[in-house]
Design an enzyme around this catalytic site. Sequence first.
Site, PDB file in Angstrom:
ATOM      1  N   ASP A  69      -1.751   6.887   6.139  1.00 17.92           N
ATOM      2  CA  ASP A  69      -2.766   5.930   5.703  1.00 17.92           C
ATOM      3  C   ASP A  69      -3.037   5.042   6.918  1.00 17.92           C
ATOM      4  O   ASP A  69      -2.183   4.249   7.313  1.00 17.92           O
ATOM      5  CB  ASP A  69      -2.220   5.106   4.528  1.00 17.92           C
ATOM      6  CG  ASP A  69      -3.184   4.001   4.093  1.00 17.92           C
ATOM      7  OD1 ASP A  69      -4.263   3.853   4.714  1.00 17.92           O
ATOM      8  OD2 ASP A  69      -2.853   3.277   3.128  1.00 17.92           O
ATOM      9  N   TRP A 127       0.839  -1.209   0.000  1.00 21.92           N
ATOM     10  CA  TRP A 127       0.000   0.000   0.000  1.00 21.92           C
ATOM     11  C   TRP A 127       0.866   1.247   0.000  1.00 21.92           C
ATOM     12  O   TRP A 127       0.588   2.216  -0.706  1.00 21.92           O
ATOM     13  CB  TRP A 127      -0.966  -0.004   1.187  1.00 21.92           C
ATOM     14  CG  TRP A 127      -1.920  -1.156   1.160  1.00 21.92           C
ATOM     15  CD1 TRP A 127      -2.055  -2.129   2.118  1.00 21.92           C
ATOM     16  CD2 TRP A 127      -2.885  -1.474   0.146  1.00 21.92           C
ATOM     17  NE1 TRP A 127      -3.030  -3.011   1.736  1.00 21.92           N
ATOM     18  CE2 TRP A 127      -3.544  -2.638   0.542  1.00 21.92           C
ATOM     19  CE3 TRP A 127      -3.228  -0.880  -1.078  1.00 21.92           C
ATOM     20  CZ2 TRP A 127      -4.557  -3.242  -0.219  1.00 21.92           C
ATOM     21  CZ3 TRP A 127      -4.231  -1.468  -1.848  1.00 21.92           C
ATOM     22  CH2 TRP A 127      -4.875  -2.631  -1.417  1.00 21.92           C
ATOM     23  N   LYS A 153     -12.052  -1.703   6.812  1.00 26.76           N
ATOM     24  CA  LYS A 153     -11.189  -2.564   7.613  1.00 26.76           C
ATOM     25  C   LYS A 153     -11.605  -2.523   9.082  1.00 26.76           C
ATOM     26  O   LYS A 153     -11.658  -3.528   9.750  1.00 26.76           O
ATOM     27  CB  LYS A 153      -9.719  -2.140   7.489  1.00 26.76           C
ATOM     28  CG  LYS A 153      -9.205  -2.064   6.065  1.00 26.76           C
ATOM     29  CD  LYS A 153      -8.701  -3.404   5.549  1.00 26.76           C
ATOM     30  CE  LYS A 153      -8.501  -3.433   4.042  1.00 26.76           C
ATOM     31  NZ  LYS A 153      -7.587  -2.438   3.511  1.00 26.76           N
TER      32      LYS A 153
HETATM   33  C1  LIG Z   1      -7.012  -1.978   2.217  1.00 29.64           C
HETATM   34  C2  LIG Z   1      -5.996  -0.927   2.266  1.00 29.64           C
HETATM   35  C3  LIG Z   1      -5.905   0.072   1.263  1.00 29.64           C
HETATM   36  C4  LIG Z   1      -6.785   0.073   0.035  1.00 29.64           C
HETATM   37  O1  LIG Z   1      -8.060   0.459   0.330  1.00 29.64           O
HETATM   38  P1  LIG Z   1      -9.183   0.613  -0.795  1.00 29.64           P
HETATM   39  O2  LIG Z   1     -10.302   1.155   0.003  1.00 29.64           O
HETATM   40  O3  LIG Z   1      -9.426  -0.736  -1.362  1.00 29.64           O
HETATM   41  O4  LIG Z   1      -8.686   1.563  -1.809  1.00 29.64           O
HETATM   42  C5  LIG Z   1      -4.960   1.056   1.423  1.00 29.64           C
HETATM   43  N1  LIG Z   1      -4.135   1.085   2.477  1.00 29.64           N
HETATM   44  C6  LIG Z   1      -4.181   0.149   3.457  1.00 29.64           C
HETATM   45  C7  LIG Z   1      -3.243   0.233   4.618  1.00 29.64           C
HETATM   46  C8  LIG Z   1      -5.112  -0.879   3.372  1.00 29.64           C
HETATM   47  O5  LIG Z   1      -5.162  -1.811   4.337  1.00 29.64           O
END
Ligand SMILES: *Cc1c(COP(=O)(O)O)cnc(C)c1O
Length: 365
Positions: A177, A107, A201
Amino acid sequence: MTTIINRHLHNFNGGPSILPAEVFEEASHAVIDFNNSGLSILEIGHRTALFQAVMDEAKETARLLMNLDDDHEVLFLHGGATTQFMQVPMNILNDNETADYTDTGVWANKAIKEAKLFGGVNIICSSKESNYNFLPKNFTINRGSKYIHLTTNNTIYGTQWHNLNLFYQGGIPIVADMSSDFLSREMDFNRFDIIYAGAQKNAGAAGVNILVINKNILRKVNRQIPSILDYRNHIEAGSLLNTPPVFAVYVAMLTLRWLKNKGGLPVIEKENTEKAGLFYQTLDSYPVFKGNVAPEDRSKMNACFSIQDVSLEKEFMELCKKEGMIGIKGHRLAGGFRVSMYNALPLESVRAITELMKDFGIQKG
Ligand SMILES: *Cc1c(COP(=O)(O)O)cnc(C)c1O
């Protein structure tokens, strides 16, 4: 309303993932009749008082949980965390400026790739060479950089930054993030200039991103920003610039409300610490298993591990399946197993899988 769902499944999915049973229940009821309005949540206008109340509560609860100051705004936006990989640099990084990025997984890498479209990128540390099995802490943040970007929890590999002071000391804005550990622990959220998290998540249903933005970091780029991608427009419109993902915002609001009613971040952090403690203690007790990452960097959200003798993996997987355990296959890039223990996962699910690991560990020991 129906009684609390009682499923005999243990959901360790990496995302979308388990949410509180109360949230599933209330959300399902709202699909039929939202707040005794005689209307489904799916058919109400986003500019009605009915939905405004949802948006207001979502925002206020998020602010409260994070103890945000007046400089910080909360936004609910479309597009998933992946959209933020480009939207962040588009809004705050000029062509002739550079930003620092930490390369701690897939990511993070995707965020780096997108940032390069808008300005310069310094990759100040990376654990790519060892397939991201630890967090590289020996780095220097460039004082001249526009911001430092980190991924607080690396969902695929199972690492998590536990000492955020490393970033606070940089003296430059921090962008994080937090998709996979958002609102799972206490921290000084006001130290961050942009936080983004896909809700699916740990904070709600897929379809919405939760953002925290320090307003002072905006209005400093020279480029033209398309209206829908400009944070300033979303702040001005109170996350109602266009039709928001109404249902996803509603589910996020319910999840935030659940967290608040539980006692907020101190309470959930304690639970998460207990769950992870039990899991890793079990993992380390039976030599048949092996943790994938450096112990000091282990994530409390995603525990990634393998079985020393790979020929036993299938048997372990079958055992778990038989006991109703869902989603423990490791990400294809990491292999092995991943047990995700997000906020809503009950301790009893961790107990169930650790009991099974114990039996397996003794039998194969
Ligand atoms: C799942 C995830 C993403 C991607 O998220 P989307 O909503 O599918 O774009 C980005 N960063 C992290 C740390 C993630 O766990």
